[in-house]
Design a protein around this motif. Structure first.
Motif, mmCIF file in Angstrom:
data_model
loop_
_atom_site.group_PDB
_atom_site.id
_atom_site.type_symbol
_atom_site.label_atom_id
_atom_site.label_comp_id
_atom_site.label_asym_id
_atom_site.label_seq_id
_atom_site.Cartn_x
_atom_site.Cartn_y
_atom_site.Cartn_z
ATOM 1 N N CYS B 76 13.979 -9.786 23.088
ATOM 2 C CA CYS B 76 12.945 -10.259 23.234
ATOM 3 C C CYS B 76 12.540 -11.472 22.110
ATOM 4 O O CYS B 76 12.315 -12.476 22.231
ATOM 5 C CB CYS B 76 11.742 -9.284 23.414
ATOM 6 S SG CYS B 76 10.279 -10.204 23.479
ATOM 7 N N LEU B 77 12.813 -10.860 20.909
ATOM 8 C CA LEU B 77 12.538 -11.625 20.000
ATOM 9 C C LEU B 77 13.532 -12.704 19.751
ATOM 10 O O LEU B 77 13.120 -13.918 19.374
ATOM 11 C CB LEU B 77 12.559 -10.848 18.257
ATOM 12 C CG LEU B 77 11.907 -9.602 18.416
ATOM 13 C CD1 LEU B 77 12.013 -8.842 17.221
ATOM 14 C CD2 LEU B 77 10.285 -10.010 18.251
ATOM 15 N N VAL B 78 14.711 -12.573 20.049
ATOM 16 C CA VAL B 78 15.710 -13.553 19.969
ATOM 17 C C VAL B 78 15.247 -14.756 21.117
ATOM 18 O O VAL B 78 15.169 -15.982 20.718
ATOM 19 C CB VAL B 78 17.140 -13.281 20.283
ATOM 20 C CG1 VAL B 78 18.122 -14.304 20.707
ATOM 21 C CG2 VAL B 78 17.734 -12.247 19.077
ATOM 22 N N VAL B 80 12.433 -15.365 22.361
ATOM 23 C CA VAL B 80 11.212 -16.081 22.075
ATOM 24 C C VAL B 80 11.389 -17.256 20.930
ATOM 25 O O VAL B 80 11.069 -18.317 20.756
ATOM 26 C CB VAL B 80 10.016 -15.031 21.431
ATOM 27 C CG1 VAL B 80 8.858 -16.002 20.776
ATOM 28 C CG2 VAL B 80 9.532 -14.382 22.673
ATOM 29 N N ALA B 81 12.534 -16.620 20.095
ATOM 30 C CA ALA B 81 12.785 -17.774 18.985
ATOM 31 C C ALA B 81 13.594 -18.875 19.548
ATOM 32 O O ALA B 81 13.549 -20.223 19.209
ATOM 33 C CB ALA B 81 13.749 -16.913 17.829
ATOM 34 N N VAL B 84 10.993 -21.148 21.135
ATOM 35 C CA VAL B 84 10.244 -22.107 20.151
ATOM 36 C C VAL B 84 11.278 -23.256 19.920
ATOM 37 O O VAL B 84 10.872 -24.220 19.471
ATOM 38 C CB VAL B 84 9.847 -20.939 18.968
ATOM 39 C CG1 VAL B 84 9.472 -21.982 17.621
ATOM 40 C CG2 VAL B 84 8.725 -20.226 19.591
ATOM 41 N N ALA B 85 12.646 -22.737 19.582
ATOM 42 C CA ALA B 85 13.568 -23.680 18.939
ATOM 43 C C ALA B 85 13.947 -24.885 19.804
ATOM 44 O O ALA B 85 13.849 -26.052 19.497
ATOM 45 C CB ALA B 85 15.182 -23.245 18.512
ATOM 46 N N GLY B 86 13.954 -24.522 21.206
ATOM 47 C CA GLY B 86 13.923 -25.539 22.414
ATOM 48 C C GLY B 86 12.720 -26.574 22.325
ATOM 49 O O GLY B 86 12.784 -27.525 22.709
ATOM 50 N N VAL B 87 11.503 -25.644 22.257
ATOM 51 C CA VAL B 87 10.370 -26.759 22.341
ATOM 52 C C VAL B 87 10.222 -27.550 21.258
ATOM 53 O O VAL B 87 9.915 -28.724 21.156
ATOM 54 C CB VAL B 87 9.059 -25.844 22.700
ATOM 55 C CG1 VAL B 87 7.836 -26.445 22.742
ATOM 56 C CG2 VAL B 87 9.040 -24.999 23.976
ATOM 57 N N ALA B 88 10.686 -26.849 20.062
ATOM 58 C CA ALA B 88 10.739 -27.857 18.634
ATOM 59 C C ALA B 88 11.513 -28.996 18.939
ATOM 60 O O ALA B 88 11.434 -30.104 18.377
ATOM 61 C CB ALA B 88 11.084 -26.843 17.572
ATOM 62 N N TYR B 89 12.616 -28.511 19.626
ATOM 63 C CA TYR B 89 13.796 -29.711 19.723
ATOM 64 C C TYR B 89 13.104 -30.884 20.688
ATOM 65 O O TYR B 89 13.116 -32.029 20.427
ATOM 66 C CB TYR B 89 14.905 -29.219 20.503
ATOM 67 C CG TYR B 89 15.919 -30.115 20.628
ATOM 68 C CD1 TYR B 89 16.797 -30.679 19.712
ATOM 69 C CD2 TYR B 89 16.038 -30.924 21.788
ATOM 70 C CE1 TYR B 89 17.927 -31.487 19.756
ATOM 71 C CE2 TYR B 89 17.269 -31.853 22.211
ATOM 72 C CZ TYR B 89 18.044 -32.154 21.177
ATOM 73 O OH TYR B 89 18.873 -33.133 21.326
ATOM 74 N N LEU B 90 12.522 -30.218 21.799
ATOM 75 C CA LEU B 90 11.622 -31.572 22.684
ATOM 76 C C LEU B 90 10.520 -32.328 21.893
ATOM 77 O O LEU B 90 10.213 -33.378 22.042
ATOM 78 C CB LEU B 90 11.269 -30.862 24.032
ATOM 79 C CG LEU B 90 12.303 -30.094 24.678
ATOM 80 C CD1 LEU B 90 11.788 -29.649 25.951
ATOM 81 C CD2 LEU B 90 13.364 -31.311 25.474
#
Lengths: 628, 139
Positions: B76-78, B80-81, B84-90
């Motif tokens: 779950c933690l991975v 969610v991370a 977050v990484a994917g949305v940060a990229y976008l």
């Protein structure tokens, strides 16, 4: 102890997420830039480049300010005929000799060379992309705005935004098996094109260390008529004319001219036209009769506004094609339906929009040639209506059987609108009762679900029908509820309209006035166009009801959309990627990155432009203030 | 609720979630990677065995339950991370993504936490209690 460890874990994880967010979003962002080449220098540069291309100036004579690198491309009949590097240093601009010494350019007759367009792309910033993860790679470029670069050990290869647009690579990924849903870069196609430009075959590609990146440009192009200063370019488009009544009328007429000029013998249209390939779609199986009928409706509407006999004749030919499109069982003395000859099943939409076109034609011309056809179509629509007001959407004419179960988009609203339009010509109580019943179903009964409390479907035809039927219906609470529904639909749509000051417009200012869920997808013409039509009708409803605040909001909403449509119509100025700008002029592209024209885009957009004429100022200086 | 009842409830939940993960991962959104299939199969198997052991009140149920819950929580933690990484990229590519996208991302993260995070959190809270450990050791 345990609690402390848990707290540490939560804090540590939160810090990790924050670090991920900041690290990644900053690393892949192209730093915001300021204007590199101000307008006066652009004009001087283009003038000098033009002189170079014409051979009247030596290559080293071009000068400019600032410090930048870029490319000058000569676009001729949709092709980048020649491209040269341009470098500006210390007030001196050096132009690649290729531009001046191009054999291809010299081989052109002077008139053809004059028709070519010189475009300058100045490189303003770059950032890395995640090319190794395909779902991220396909979303790694702002479509039509970013270029794609390849870093090799000894050189760089760049695909400018125009190259990606011209190769039709920017709407090439299908994330879900849904028709017409394409989003993001055609990753394989883009890599193939880069490898080709770099001269690398598959083996060499694998062996050579390489890295992909995106880059941003500041672009400007000489106008098609070479009569004004260079035009700024964003996503393969140039700014449209100022929003005035005359401009809206001109755009509406230009769209009608596209339909008229793309009509074949027998009344059919070029259903789709691929602007990049200069090719109409000729696939017989892909021809939509409802959309054909919609085009006929618009031509009749345009004739009513302009009295141009060419549009009347085009509408008549298109209607004749509809009258001749009758499979067995569709041509009864009491009833007519429209469908492809030989087909075993017909849909409601084809007949509904055929009725709409026939009624509009009679209304606009006074000619009753299609009145008997319209009456029989209306009889078909009435026969397809259920007691609860909803319509059956499919019919097997040979057997005389309605399909009671299948439901398709738009058809019920189209039928209600067509019957209302006919009722204005022939106010028979049965037509009015059918419209009333249909609108009651569409605005109330069909929305009696939990989900309908939160969402509206595609209701544009329904609200156009409510407006059309308003004066025919009894002025009671029930009619008010129809209009309440449409005003609710308008408010719902406003939440998804991009307005000035919103975050996504920072990177993509051309989203202004369009509708969308996020900035991942470039704006599409079709939803803007059809929703503009519906909102024009809803505005009329709000005005009739004295809802001043709602009317103000709707007016601003519609003006924003009309501004968008005006900007996105194909004009000579924004057609440098098209081999035959004349064949595309007046059309509307699916989007700036999906450069196909389809007849229904023109119908919806131009009908909105025509109907919205009165909202625009007679004349304006510059662009209108931001909406909302 | 008694300890025995709570263990049975978690056993049943483990079995239910194992079935849900198997159905979603192998049928609804089937992956193309064999590594993914093997990893998913292992998680499903571990969760199912832990569920059976907890239902039966077996001593092995506690370590199995702790292992399965830790694995799920880590997953779950991975996820969610990565989200977050994917949305940060976008966000880096497109700039501000708009309210719709922000809302969609929060919904996705909430769904991940609901599907993969809540059960292991509550189960670890139960299984790490001393009285539960004593109960199972005595059983």
């Amino acid at each position: 102890m345990m609690r402390r460890a848990l707290l540490g874990l939560v804090v540590g994880y939160s810090l990790l997420l924050a670090a991920l967010w900041l690290g990644i979003s900053r690393r892949v962002a192209v730093p915001p830039g300021t204007t590199v080449v101000p307008p006066p220098e652009r004009a001087a540069l283009i003038a000098r480049l033009r002189a170079l291309v014409d051979g009247t100036l030596p290559p080293d004579a071009a000068t400019g300010g600032g410090e930048w690198n870029g490319f000058a491309t000569v676009w001729c009949r949709g092709r980048a005929l020649v491209r040269g590097e341009v470098k500006s240093r210390d007030g001196h601009t050096a132009v690649d000799g290729a531009l001046a010494g191009s054999e291809a350019l010299r081989a052109l007759p002077p008139s053809d060379r004059a028709a070519c367009r010189i475009k300058v792309d100045v490189l303003t910033g770059r950032a890395p992309i995640a090319a190794g993860i395909e779902p991220l790679f396909v979303l790694s470029l702002i479509a039509g705005v970013d270029g794609l670069g390849l870093q090799l050990p000894d050189r760089e290869v760049l695909l400018l935004p125009d190259d990606l647009l011209a190769a039709d690579l920017l709407a090439g990924h299908r994330p879900l098996p849904v028709p017409d849903l394409t989003l993001g870069l055609d990753a394989r196609g883009a890599v193939r094109l880069l490898a080709l430009r770099a001269g690398l075959d598959a083996d060499a590609w694998r062996r050579t260390p390489h890295r992909l990146f995106r880059f941003r440009t500041e672009s400007f192009i000489e106008p098609a008529a070479h009569d004004r200063p260079p035009l700024p370019v964003f996503r393969g488009n140039t700014p449209g004319p100022p929003l005035t009544r005359a401009a809206l009328r001109e755009a509406a007429v230009s769209g009608g001219a596209w339909l008229r000029d793309h009509q074949r013998q027998g009344g059919r249209f070029d259903y789709q036209y691929h602007t990049l390939a200069d090719q109409p779609t000729t696939d017989e199986n892909d021809y939509s009769l409802p959309r054909h009928a919609g085009a006929a409706y618009y031509l009749a509407q345009l004739h009513g506004a302009t009295r141009d006999p060419g549009f009347r004749e085009a509408a008549r030919q298109a209607l004749r094609h509809l009258a001749a499109s009758r499979p067995a069982g569709c041509d009864r003395p009491d009833l007519a339906c429209v469908g492809a000859p030989g087909s075993e099943q017909v849909d409601l939409g084809s007949s509904a929009l055929a009725l709409l076109a026939a009624a509009e034609y009679q209304h606009a011309t006074g000619d009753s040639e299609f009145a008997p056809f319209a009456r029989r179509l209306a009889a078909f629509l009435l026969a397809m209506q259920r007691p609860d007001g909803e319509f059956c959407h499919l019919y097997r004419p040979f057997e005389g059987l309605r399909d009671e179960r299948s439901k398709l988009l738009y058809f019920s609203g189209e039928a209600a609108f067509a019957l209302a339009r006919l009722a204005h010509l022939t106010p028979e109580p049965r037509y009015i009762a059918a419209v009333d019943n249909a609108l009651h179903y569409l605005t109330e009964k069909s929305n009696d679900t939990l989900a309908a409390n939160f969402f509206y479907g595609e209701e544009h035809w329904t609200c156009i029908a409510v407006d059309e039927a308003w004066d025919l219906l009894p002025s009671d609470r029930r009619r008010e509820r129809f209009a309440d529904y449409c005003e609710g639909f308008g408010a719902f749509l406003r939440k998804s309209q991009f307005v000035a000051g919103e975050g996504p417009l920072q990177e993509q200012p051309d989203l202004l006035g369009s509708y969308g869920f996020s900035s991942l997808m470039p704006p599409h013409s079709a939803p803007v166009a059809s929703r503009s039509e519906a909102m024009l009708s809803t505005l009329r409803l709000a005005e009739r009801r004295g809802h001043a605040a709602e009317a103000d909001a709707l007016r601003a909403q519609v003006l924003g959309s009309l501004r968008f449509l005006l900007d996105h119509q194909v004009r000579d100025d924004n057609a440098w990627l098209m081999p035959d700008p004349g064949a595309a002029r007046g059309g509307f592209l699916m989007s700036d990155v999906k450069r196909t024209i389809r007849i229904d885009l023109i119908q919806h957009a131009c009908s909105a432009l025509l109907r919205g004429e009165a909202l625009a100022p007679p004349q304006t200086h510059g662009r209108p203030p931001p909406i909302h | 609720m008694s300890i025995r009842g709570a263990l049975r409830l978690h056993g049943a939940l483990d079995l239910g979630f194992a079935g849900l993960y198997a159905w979603v991962g192998f049928s609804v959104v089937r992956g193309r990677s064999m590594v993914f299939d093997i990893a998913l199969g292992a998680v499903v198997a571990l969760l199912a065995v832990a569920g059976l052991a907890l239902l039966a009140g077996a001593r092995i149920g506690r370590p199995l339950g702790i292992a399965a819950s830790t694995l799920l929580l880590a997953f779950c933690l991975v996820v969610v991370a990565l989200l977050v990484a994917g949305v940060a990229y976008l966000r880096g590519i497109y700039g501000p993504l708009g309210q719709g996208m922000a809302f969609g991302s929060v919904v996705a993260a909430a769904l991940v936490i609901e599907l993969f995070g809540l059960l292991p959190i509550f189960q670890l809270r139960l299984l790490l209690r001393r009285d539960v450990a004593r109960h199972l050791a005595g059983g």
